[in-house]
Design an enzyme around this catalytic site. Structure first.
Site, PDB file in Angstrom:
ATOM      1  N   GLY A 182      -9.343  -2.111  16.493  1.00 27.14           N
ATOM      2  CA  GLY A 182      -9.855  -1.208  15.469  1.00 27.14           C
ATOM      3  C   GLY A 182      -9.725  -1.790  14.076  1.00 27.14           C
TER       4      GLY A 182
ATOM      5  N   GLY B  84      -9.944  -1.350  23.144  1.00 27.92           N
ATOM      6  CA  GLY B  84      -8.716  -1.997  22.693  1.00 27.92           C
ATOM      7  C   GLY B  84      -7.862  -1.031  21.907  1.00 27.92           C
TER       8      GLY B  84
ATOM      9  N   LYS C 274     -15.482   1.826  18.834  1.00 29.94           N
ATOM     10  CA  LYS C 274     -14.195   1.647  19.500  1.00 29.94           C
ATOM     11  C   LYS C 274     -13.590   3.015  19.784  1.00 29.94           C
ATOM     12  CE  LYS C 274      -9.925   1.451  18.517  1.00 29.94           C
ATOM     13  NZ  LYS C 274      -9.309   1.972  19.770  1.00 29.94           N
TER      14      LYS C 274
ATOM     15  N   GLY D 246      -5.795   0.316  18.407  1.00 31.33           N
ATOM     16  CA  GLY D 246      -6.147   0.426  17.005  1.00 31.33           C
ATOM     17  C   GLY D 246      -5.890  -0.862  16.248  1.00 31.33           C
TER      18      GLY D 246
ATOM     19  N   CYS E  36      -8.119  19.174  15.337  1.00 28.59           N
ATOM     20  CA  CYS E  36      -7.796  18.953  13.924  1.00 28.59           C
ATOM     21  C   CYS E  36      -8.076  20.184  13.071  1.00 28.59           C
ATOM     22  CB  CYS E  36      -8.553  17.743  13.391  1.00 28.59           C
ATOM     23  SG  CYS E  36     -10.338  17.829  13.653  1.00 28.59           S
TER      24      CYS E  36
END
Length: 447
Positions: A185, A179, A148, A181, A257
């Protein structure tokens, strides 16, 4: 349907469906997994080599898709966003082509089996790389994958899915579900047919994924946020350390990150570092990501832009000195001009929380112990950097940092080295041998 926006133009460029149930995808992956696992390492290597070659062939197209869906400048999209996944696939192929290690302990032979069906949930900041960093080792180890992607930037994953089919991988080996989360998810993370969830995203979302997976005792690998420190020791080449540090912080408009968002400088050289940082930041032009002269494109969404601007306001309110920022940006698009703060309190919000934008905090330290204390003084531990005229000294300080990886004097990113964090930056590793082993189970065969 979910609309996908171009963050530079704020226009809708595509729509993708909301998956109503992930169960068909999981069942397809489970049905395909035994046959895929039975292939030899050489056969799986051939499949992944074909995929690598197709990514190389379509590199410019993929870069254009990534620029359109999340705003990375075309040069960054081509070199990093697409170039790195190609490198990862190449290293994975080489790993499969090498002889398998035969590990013996006493009268036991130790082997590694695939975990089964992997659920992969990836973010929008490096949409293709974060996918391939999970997909390549998972498939190499004999697993199948249900993926996903982020609803903000799903288009490169859709194109990857087409290329996987073109490469001739069997149906069900890589299945895509689109889709939000929640619910998509969340359903994938909590599905009893998933054997391992590999998630990259925010720490908040990572906690939810781990909790959902725990109900089924599903293994979890989490690559979460970071607040990395760039420790510049007094004897370092400050010109190089600051220039590279600013570039690292601002890469991908700060939406990385591992970004070194905290620059730690000895108090005797703080003002010098500030001057160098301001000069470096001034060269980061903001604008149309398809323009070759642009170094900072838009942030990926309006929500992300507003979040970053709120942190800038908080930094000013808390007393940090904004020495660079507030520059002009295009009227249309989710842009934020680069910001440099000086005299930042190491406990301030902007020095403790992940901003995920082009915002650098410069922090003074008194001595080496103080620098290490500040560097380790957040809940995160993903990356970092140490600079010194003595490499041995820099390595000694790097060993004291509580983080998953440290660059010494600008050491280059190594796609063969384990990538991952500690603390609220998550657990588990990606890339190289360690990333491959993350998607396996260990079996002891007594002889």
């Amino acid at each position: 349907m979910i609309d996908v926006y171009n963050p530079a133009t704020e226009s809708v460029i595509a729509s993708v469906p909301v998956t109503t149930s992930v169960t068909p995808a999981v069942e397809a992956a489970r049905a395909a997994q035994p046959a895929w696992a039975e292939l030899s390492r050489a056969e799986r290597a051939t499949h992944l080599a074909r995929l690598r070659d197709l990514l190389t062939e379509h590199a410019d197209e993929l870069a254009g898709i990534i620029t359109a869906e999340m705003g990375a400048p075309l040069g960054v999209a081509r070199k990093v966003q697409v170039g790195l996944p190609i490198t990862v696939l190449s290293s994975t192929v080489a790993q499969l082509e090498a002889p398998e290690q035969d590990v013996r302990l006493g009268n036991s032979r130790i082997v590694r089996d695939p975990v089964g069906v992997v659920g992969a949930i990836t973010p929008w900041n490096y949409p293709l790389h974060q996918t391939v960093a999970k997909l390549a080792p998972a498939l190499a180890a004999g697993n199948t994958v249900v993926h996903k992607p982020s609803e903000i930037a799903p288009l490169s994953a859709l194109r990857l899915h087409e290329l996987v089919r073109e490469a001739g991988l069997p149906d069900g080996v890589y299945t895509l579900v689109t889709g939000y989360g929640d619910p998509t998810g969340a359903e994938l993370a909590g599905h009893p047919g998933i054997d391992l969830i590999s998630f990259t995203g925010s720490t908040t979302a990572g906690r939810k994924v781990a909790a959902l997976a725990a109900a089924n005792v599903t293994r979890v690998a989490l690559e979460l946020g970071g607040k990395s420190a760039n420790v510049i020791l007094p004897d370092a080449d400050h010109t190089a350390a600051v220039k590279v540090g600013v570039a690292n912080c601002f890469l991908n408009s700060g939406q990385t990150c591992t970004a070194w968002t905290r620059m730690l400088v000895h108090e005797s050289r703080h003002d010098e570092a500030v001057e160098l940082a301001v000069a470096a930041a001034a060269k980061y032009t903001v604008g149309d990501p398809t323009d070759p002269s642009t170094r900072l494109g838009p942030l990926a969404s309006a929500a992300q832009r507003d979040r970053v601007l709120s942190y800038v306001e908080r930094g000013v309110a808390d007393g940090a000195k904004m020495v660079h920022g507030g520059g002009a940006v295009p009227e249309v698009g989710y842009y934020v001009a680069p910001v440099v703060f000086a005299d930042v309190d190491p406990d301030a919000v902007i020095a403790q929380e992940e901003i995920f934008g082009p915002v650098l905090s410069i922090i003074r330290y008194r001595d080496e112990d103080d620098a290490v204390r500040i560097a380790n003084g957040t809940r995160y531990g993903l990356a970092g950097s140490v600079w010194s005229a003595s490499q041995d000294h820099a390595v000694a300080v790097a060993r004291r940092l509580r983080t998953g990886q440290v660059d010494v004097n600008g050491g280059a990113f190594n796609p063969l080295a384990p990538f991952g964090g500690v603390g609220h930056s998550g657990y588990g590793r990606e890339l190289g041998t360690f990333g491959y082993e993350e998607f396996t189970t260990v079996k002891a065969i007594q002889l």
